[in-house]
Design an enzyme around this catalytic site. Structure first.
Site, PDB file in Angstrom:
ATOM      1  N   HIS A 132      -3.732   7.018   2.598  1.00  0.00           N
ATOM      2  CA  HIS A 132      -4.088   5.688   2.112  1.00  0.00           C
ATOM      3  C   HIS A 132      -5.476   5.332   2.664  1.00  0.00           C
ATOM      4  O   HIS A 132      -5.744   5.484   3.857  1.00  0.00           O
ATOM      5  CB  HIS A 132      -3.038   4.685   2.583  1.00  0.00           C
ATOM      6  CG  HIS A 132      -3.411   3.267   2.330  1.00  0.00           C
ATOM      7  ND1 HIS A 132      -3.881   2.840   1.111  1.00  0.00           N
ATOM      8  CD2 HIS A 132      -3.404   2.180   3.150  1.00  0.00           C
ATOM      9  CE1 HIS A 132      -4.139   1.544   1.194  1.00  0.00           C
ATOM     10  NE2 HIS A 132      -3.865   1.122   2.420  1.00  0.00           N
ATOM     11  N   ASN A 134     -10.251  -0.435  -0.003  1.00  0.00           N
ATOM     12  CA  ASN A 134      -8.792  -0.281   0.041  1.00  0.00           C
ATOM     13  C   ASN A 134      -8.196  -0.864  -1.244  1.00  0.00           C
ATOM     14  O   ASN A 134      -8.333  -2.055  -1.510  1.00  0.00           O
ATOM     15  CB  ASN A 134      -8.285  -1.032   1.284  1.00  0.00           C
ATOM     16  CG  ASN A 134      -6.773  -1.019   1.417  1.00  0.00           C
ATOM     17  OD1 ASN A 134      -6.062  -0.632   0.504  1.00  0.00           O
ATOM     18  ND2 ASN A 134      -6.298  -1.455   2.565  1.00  0.00           N
ATOM     19  N   CYS A 188       0.815  -1.225   0.000  1.00  0.00           N
ATOM     20  CA  CYS A 188       0.000   0.000   0.000  1.00  0.00           C
ATOM     21  C   CYS A 188       0.847   1.272   0.000  1.00  0.00           C
ATOM     22  O   CYS A 188       0.346   2.342  -0.335  1.00  0.00           O
ATOM     23  CB  CYS A 188      -0.945   0.007   1.191  1.00  0.00           C
ATOM     24  SG  CYS A 188      -1.920  -1.496   1.291  1.00  0.00           S
TER      25      CYS A 188
HETATM   26  O1  UT7 Z   1      -3.656  -1.372   3.655  1.00  0.00           O
HETATM   27  C1  UT7 Z   1      -3.453  -1.881   4.914  1.00  0.00           C
HETATM   28  C2  UT7 Z   1      -4.476  -2.928   5.098  1.00  0.00           C
HETATM   29  N1  UT7 Z   1      -4.991  -3.218   6.355  1.00  0.00           N
HETATM   30  C3  UT7 Z   1      -5.565  -2.396   7.252  1.00  0.00           C
HETATM   31  O2  UT7 Z   1      -5.516  -1.213   7.184  1.00  0.00           O
HETATM   32  C4  UT7 Z   1      -6.282  -3.069   8.356  1.00  0.00           C
HETATM   33  C5  UT7 Z   1      -6.300  -2.267   9.634  1.00  0.00           C
HETATM   34  N2  UT7 Z   1      -7.275  -2.864  10.540  1.00  0.00           N
HETATM   35  C6  UT7 Z   1      -8.585  -2.643  10.411  1.00  0.00           C
HETATM   36  O3  UT7 Z   1      -9.007  -1.873   9.562  1.00  0.00           O
HETATM   37  C7  UT7 Z   1      -9.521  -3.315  11.385  1.00  0.00           C
HETATM   38  O4  UT7 Z   1      -8.747  -3.996  12.369  1.00  0.00           O
HETATM   39  C8  UT7 Z   1     -10.504  -4.292  10.709  1.00  0.00           C
HETATM   40  C9  UT7 Z   1     -11.511  -3.515   9.909  1.00  0.00           C
HETATM   41  C10 UT7 Z   1      -9.739  -5.252   9.806  1.00  0.00           C
HETATM   42  C11 UT7 Z   1     -11.249  -5.100  11.768  1.00  0.00           C
HETATM   43  O5  UT7 Z   1     -11.916  -4.212  12.659  1.00  0.00           O
HETATM   44  P1  UT7 Z   1     -11.789  -4.438  14.236  1.00  0.00           P
HETATM   45  O6  UT7 Z   1     -12.609  -3.391  14.875  1.00  0.00           O
HETATM   46  O7  UT7 Z   1     -10.318  -4.464  14.579  1.00  0.00           O
HETATM   47  O8  UT7 Z   1     -12.464  -5.841  14.422  1.00  0.00           O
HETATM   48  P2  UT7 Z   1     -11.862  -7.175  15.050  1.00  0.00           P
HETATM   49  O9  UT7 Z   1     -10.825  -7.758  14.162  1.00  0.00           O
HETATM   50  O10 UT7 Z   1     -11.487  -6.896  16.477  1.00  0.00           O
HETATM   51  O11 UT7 Z   1     -13.124  -8.117  15.050  1.00  0.00           O
HETATM   52  C12 UT7 Z   1     -14.243  -7.845  15.877  1.00  0.00           C
HETATM   53  C13 UT7 Z   1     -15.289  -8.906  15.599  1.00  0.00           C
HETATM   54  C14 UT7 Z   1     -14.738 -10.324  15.639  1.00  0.00           C
HETATM   55  O12 UT7 Z   1     -15.744 -11.159  16.200  1.00  0.00           O
HETATM   56  P3  UT7 Z   1     -15.682 -11.575  17.743  1.00  0.00           P
HETATM   57  O13 UT7 Z   1     -14.390 -12.321  17.905  1.00  0.00           O
HETATM   58  O14 UT7 Z   1     -15.718 -10.297  18.525  1.00  0.00           O
HETATM   59  O15 UT7 Z   1     -16.904 -12.407  17.910  1.00  0.00           O
HETATM   60  C15 UT7 Z   1     -14.565 -10.691  14.186  1.00  0.00           C
HETATM   61  O16 UT7 Z   1     -14.650 -12.085  13.958  1.00  0.00           O
HETATM   62  O17 UT7 Z   1     -15.815  -8.740  14.267  1.00  0.00           O
HETATM   63  C16 UT7 Z   1     -15.750  -9.977  13.575  1.00  0.00           C
HETATM   64  N3  UT7 Z   1     -15.591  -9.692  12.151  1.00  0.00           N
HETATM   65  C17 UT7 Z   1     -16.642  -9.447  11.350  1.00  0.00           C
HETATM   66  N4  UT7 Z   1     -17.969  -9.410  11.593  1.00  0.00           N
HETATM   67  C18 UT7 Z   1     -18.779  -9.118  10.557  1.00  0.00           C
HETATM   68  C19 UT7 Z   1     -14.464  -9.612  11.426  1.00  0.00           C
HETATM   69  N5  UT7 Z   1     -14.754  -9.307  10.154  1.00  0.00           N
HETATM   70  C20 UT7 Z   1     -16.106  -9.205  10.086  1.00  0.00           C
HETATM   71  C21 UT7 Z   1     -17.002  -8.910   9.051  1.00  0.00           C
HETATM   72  N6  UT7 Z   1     -18.313  -8.873   9.330  1.00  0.00           N
HETATM   73  N7  UT7 Z   1     -16.589  -8.650   7.787  1.00  0.00           N
END
Ligand code: UT7
Length: 321
Positions: free
Chosen positions: A248, A278, A110
């Site tokens: 980004h 993204n 990225c």
């Molecule tokens: O270019 C660089 C690329 N990467 C990034 O910039 C990623 C940076 N990180 C992020 O943007 C965020 O961490 C995410 C958007 C990827 C995830 O958001 P989060 O608030 O950190 O969520 P999390 O990973 O803590 O997940 C919270 C919950 C989990 O369920 P439990 O364990 O609390 O029951 C996940 O399994 O959300 C669940 N989850 C989803 N639920 C519905 C993860 N993905 C999804 C989804 N839909 N698509």
């Protein structure tokens, strides 16, 4: 000084909404919007990194009234090429007819567009090259596991191009800060072919993007503001003098956190992740093209381009338009 005045972008025609993804994985429009800000993304239905990169390049050249023969350097930043060989930049060269250009690819995920921009600037600094096409282009949909809700909802496909040329006066790239931390690289990865030859058999197939989202999130909100602060200081400006921050487009919450850390209003941070998701190396040049085409950039504006990504890598630059 080296400056960008001309931009172009290209996106696949197929738009995939969050509602459509609800039919494919256990997710919801509400979750995706709340956690990321993304509403839809463009997904390839046949477009390739090269076709999109070439379209973005042609639009930029048309806008500038420039002939492809005038371009003497083409850099394509991508982490999703269709082919190992030849590189995307050489294929773009052939597609647009830039017969006098030197062409090669850059992969810093990225952050790739920023790294390619800095590379191009250094070629131009050497005086032998005058005009560079710097392109960020990705087809990330082919390296996504469309059954993994933690990644497939986040990314999209597209390309953005900018023409970097020599200019007089105060305009142009005023500073560039970049960094890499390979020791933490495995938090965002996509494996390719393993060693497999007559001497080392390996039957494992290709894998898809996997990510520790929270680690990448923490890395981004710490590293990006630091890089921006250093770039602004190096350029000799104050943070309040910056007119636009083009970041980004990974997550709206990351952009908000950066704005807060820098004590800057969100109005200075245009976004397009709502429509595009993204697009890795393409995200910054597409955003630059969007704001440029909407007449949001005035001559003399001080602009930050900043990003982060796999590697881990990051970068920030100050550009006076
Ligand atoms: O270019 C660089 C690329 N990467 C990034 O910039 C990623 C940076 N990180 C992020 O943007 C965020 O961490 C995410 C958007 C990827 C995830 O958001 P989060 O608030 O950190 O969520 P999390 O990973 O803590 O997940 C919270 C919950 C989990 O369920 P439990 O364990 O609390 O029951 C996940 O399994 O959300 C669940 N989850 C989803 N639920 C519905 C993860 N993905 C999804 C989804 N839909 N698509």
């Amino acid at each position: 000084m080296r400056t960008i005045r001309i931009t172009g972008s290209a996106l696949p025609g197929r738009i995939v909404t969050n509602k459509e993804l609800e039919q494919m994985v256990e997710t919801s429009d509400e979750w995706i919007r709340e956690r990321t800000g993304i509403g839809e993304r463009h997904v390839s239905v046949g477009e390739t990194v090269v076709t999109l990169a070439s379209e973005a390049a042609r639009k930029a050249l048309e806008q500038a009234g420039k002939r492809a023969e005038e371009i003497d350097l083409i850099l394509v930043a991508t982490c999703s090429p269709e082919q190992y060989l030849p590189c995307c930049a050489c294929q773009v060269q052939a597609a647009v007819g830039a017969v006098n250009a030197l062409a090669f690819d850059v992969n810093a995920a990225c952050s790739g567009f920023l790294f390619a921009l800095d590379t191009a600037k250094r070629y131009l600094d050497g005086k032998r090259y005058q005009k560079a096409l710097v392109i960020g282009a990705e087809i990330l949909s082919k390296i996504m596991d469309w059954e993994d809700r933690s990644t497939c909802v986040l990314f999209g496909d597209g390309a953005g191009a900018a023409v970097l040329s020599v200019c007089e006066g105060e305009e142009g790239i005023r500073s560039m800060v970049q960094g890499s931390d390979g020791a933490r690289g495995m938090v965002l990865r996509c494996d390719n072919r393993p060693v497999n030859n007559p001497f080392q058999k390996n039957e494992t197939g290709h894998s898809y993007v996997s990510m520790n989202g929270q680690e990448v999130y923490k890395f981004a909100v710490r590293t990006v503001p630091d890089a921006i602060e250093k770039a602004v200081e190096e350029a000799g400006f104050s943070m309040d003098e910056i007119d636009l921050f083009l970041l980004h487009q990974a997550n709206y919450r990351i952009i908000e956190a950066v704005a807060k850390r820098l004590h800057q209003p969100m109005e200075k941070f245009p976004t397009n992740l709502q429509e595009y998701g993204n697009i890795s190396a393409a995200s910054i040049p597409i955003l630059l093209d969007n704001v440029n085409n909407h007449g949001r950039i005035k001559q003399g504006n001080k602009i930050i381009l900043a990003g982060f990504g796999a590697g881990l890598t990051w970068g920030a630059t100050v550009l006076v338009w």
